[in-house]
Design a protein around this motif. Structure first.
Motif, mmCIF file in Angstrom:
data_model
loop_
_atom_site.group_PDB
_atom_site.id
_atom_site.type_symbol
_atom_site.label_atom_id
_atom_site.label_comp_id
_atom_site.label_asym_id
_atom_site.label_seq_id
_atom_site.Cartn_x
_atom_site.Cartn_y
_atom_site.Cartn_z
ATOM 1 N N VAL A 269 0.853 -1.181 0.000
ATOM 2 C CA VAL A 269 0.000 0.000 0.000
ATOM 3 C C VAL A 269 0.893 1.236 0.000
ATOM 4 O O VAL A 269 2.053 1.172 0.416
ATOM 5 C CB VAL A 269 -0.927 -0.013 1.245
ATOM 6 N N CYS A 270 0.367 2.353 -0.506
ATOM 7 C CA CYS A 270 1.099 3.626 -0.467
ATOM 8 C C CYS A 270 1.576 3.870 0.971
ATOM 9 O O CYS A 270 0.792 3.745 1.914
ATOM 10 C CB CYS A 270 0.191 4.766 -0.922
ATOM 11 N N ALA A 271 2.852 4.222 1.140
ATOM 12 C CA ALA A 271 3.437 4.320 2.487
ATOM 13 C C ALA A 271 3.018 5.599 3.220
ATOM 14 O O ALA A 271 3.335 5.764 4.387
ATOM 15 C CB ALA A 271 4.962 4.254 2.396
ATOM 16 N N GLY A 274 -2.667 7.500 5.901
ATOM 17 C CA GLY A 274 -3.979 7.997 5.496
ATOM 18 C C GLY A 274 -4.317 7.723 4.048
ATOM 19 O O GLY A 274 -5.400 8.070 3.594
ATOM 20 N N CYS A 275 -3.402 7.120 3.298
ATOM 21 C CA CYS A 275 -3.648 6.872 1.870
ATOM 22 C C CYS A 275 -3.983 5.401 1.667
ATOM 23 O O CYS A 275 -3.484 4.535 2.365
ATOM 24 C CB CYS A 275 -2.433 7.239 1.039
ATOM 25 N N HIS A 276 -4.872 5.112 0.719
ATOM 26 C CA HIS A 276 -5.315 3.732 0.509
ATOM 27 C C HIS A 276 -5.003 3.200 -0.869
ATOM 28 O O HIS A 276 -5.575 2.202 -1.282
ATOM 29 C CB HIS A 276 -6.816 3.618 0.759
ATOM 30 N N LEU A 304 4.617 4.662 -3.498
ATOM 31 C CA LEU A 304 3.855 5.878 -3.178
ATOM 32 C C LEU A 304 2.949 6.147 -4.367
ATOM 33 O O LEU A 304 3.373 5.988 -5.512
ATOM 34 C CB LEU A 304 4.774 7.084 -2.983
ATOM 35 N N CYS A 305 1.715 6.567 -4.109
ATOM 36 C CA CYS A 305 0.833 6.922 -5.216
ATOM 37 C C CYS A 305 1.366 8.197 -5.861
ATOM 38 O O CYS A 305 2.213 8.882 -5.293
ATOM 39 C CB CYS A 305 -0.594 7.102 -4.719
ATOM 40 N N ALA A 306 0.853 8.528 -7.036
ATOM 41 C CA ALA A 306 1.381 9.670 -7.787
ATOM 42 C C ALA A 306 1.291 10.952 -6.972
ATOM 43 O O ALA A 306 2.233 11.763 -6.949
ATOM 44 C CB ALA A 306 0.611 9.811 -9.103
ATOM 45 N N VAL A 307 0.180 11.130 -6.243
ATOM 46 C CA VAL A 307 -0.008 12.357 -5.467
ATOM 47 C C VAL A 307 1.051 12.477 -4.374
ATOM 48 O O VAL A 307 1.703 13.510 -4.220
ATOM 49 C CB VAL A 307 -1.422 12.378 -4.838
ATOM 50 N N HIS A 308 1.236 11.388 -3.619
ATOM 51 C CA HIS A 308 2.157 11.456 -2.484
ATOM 52 C C HIS A 308 3.609 11.401 -2.920
ATOM 53 O O HIS A 308 4.478 11.956 -2.260
ATOM 54 C CB HIS A 308 1.805 10.374 -1.469
ATOM 55 N N ASN A 309 3.865 10.762 -4.074
ATOM 56 C CA ASN A 309 5.211 10.818 -4.629
ATOM 57 C C ASN A 309 5.558 12.267 -4.950
ATOM 58 O O ASN A 309 6.676 12.729 -4.721
ATOM 59 C CB ASN A 309 5.281 9.953 -5.896
HETATM 60 ZN ZN LIG Z 1 -0.728 7.935 -1.470
#
Ligand SMILES: [Zn+2]
Length: 366
Positions: A269-271, A274-276, A304-309
């Motif tokens: 999962v995205c590290a 709060g992200c899923h 990491l998802c694109a947003v959090h990356n």
């Molecule tokens: Zn994320």
């Protein structure tokens, strides 16, 4: 203006108390008319007040929107566990609060998921369509995503205005409504082998110092050839889980994507707390940026998802949103500022990958 609005929402318990008192005096419809709040909101406030009132002292200082979340989740646990829920959400953001509540409810309440059911709207909407809802587990959705991806990619290449959800909608309807569908579910298994670090892979077979031998042929005979990987993990001298070896269950050489695969399977999962976004939807993020000498090795990668990356502070000195580092037990987590404690995703997928399984295995074995 906004600061006043935010400050006004902070003393959540006082707001709930006020609301309950006014409902007693005026009744719901009159309070709705006077305050401009929808009646559904007022009902949620009153329900939350009833549930949390016995624990008012513990609830002090928690914003009203988070108290509403607690009230919703508190129905899944015994009432004497509500203090633990309130403790779990103190000082966390709204998006994290739900994760913490889910984790706390699972730990204490052990609610069984309700039997699956498909919800069908009683009335059609303006366009004559009915809303149909149902739940899929993460594993089921991963399968749906894998099977639908080629179709979705092709559809979106043809029409760039199509969103992922719109393309998925078309795919779902085809799956449901076309009379004959070929296709078996496809899996890409990974065999996780948390073993003693004295094990070595030798000429394709797994041999132990005490002479035990595991022949990968047994795995291949199980028709896993050309399907996935075997991942050997163990604790190092410091007791931190590490990948010892990775072997593809196939005849080709290890692909360059192996390190990305190991990183994705580590946490699933995205590290970012709060992200899923599941790892399959994530990018391989370099914990130490490549421009700072970071390597493309699994221990420097994390999903990491694109947003959090995009949000991660790649230059540690330039503090903005915080950055992902490896903390306790080697798990990746978010550090707001240098020296701050590391916060981890509360999604239980985080501990379901090879790192968590390795710790579980050792905890049971020793
Ligand atoms: Zn994320």
């Amino acid at each position: 203006m906004f600061a006043e609005f935010a400050a006004a929402h902070a003393p959540g318990m006082a707001i709930l108390e006020d609301c309950a008192r006014l409902v007693r005096q005026l009744g719901e419809p009159e309070l709705a008319a006077q305050s401009g709040l929808p009646e559904t909101t007022i009902r949620a406030f009153v329900a939350a007040h009833k549930q949390l009132q016995p624990f008012a002292e513990l609830a002090t200082g928690i914003p009203v929107d988070i108290l509403i979340l607690v009230s919703r989740w508190s129905k899944k646990v015994q009432p004497d566990l509500i203090p633990a829920l309130l403790e779990a959400v103190r000082g966390v953001s709204h998006s994290e609060a739900e994760d913490h509540l889910r984790a706390a409810a699972r730990e204490f309440g052990k609610p069984r998921p309700p039997r699956g059911t498909v919800g069908v709207a009683k009335r059609p909407d303006f366009w004559g369509r009915r809303r149909v809802t149902f739940h899929l587990t993460d594993a089921e959705f991963a399968q749906v995503r894998a099977e639908s991806q080629p179709f979705i990619d092709a559809a979106r290449a043809k029409d760039e205005s199509l969103t992922y959800g719109q393309a998925l909608d078309v795919w779902f309807k085809r799956q449901l409504l076309s009379p004959a569908r070929a296709g078996k579910p496809t899996y890409k298994p990974v065999l996780l082998l948390p073993v003693d670090s004295s094990l070595i892979w030798d000429r394709g077979s797994l041999v132990t110092a005490d002479g035990a031998r595991v022949n990968p042929q047994e795995l291949l005979d199980a028709q896993l050839d050309d399907t996935g990987w075997a991942l050997q993990t163990a604790l190092d001298a410091d007791g931190v889980a590490q990948v010892v070896t990775v072997a593809a269950i196939q005849n080709t050489r290890f692909s360059s994507g192996v390190h990305r695969m190991i990183a994705a399977l580590e946490t699933l999962v995205c590290a970012w707390p709060g992200c899923h976004h599941v790892a399959a939807e994530c990018q391989a993020h370099h914990i130490e940026a490549v421009r700072n000498g970071g390597m493309t090795a699994w221990d420097n990668l994390t999903p990491l998802c694109a947003v959090h990356n995009g949000m991660n502070d790649d230059i540690p000195e330039r503090v903005k949103n915080g950055r992902i580092i490896r903390g306790n037990g080697g798990y990746p987590g978010l550090q707001r500022r240098p020296g701050d404690p590391v916060r981890y995703s509360a999604n239980d997928l985080l501990t379901s990958g090879w790192r968590g399984l390795t710790y579980d295995h050792y905890a049971r074995a020793h």
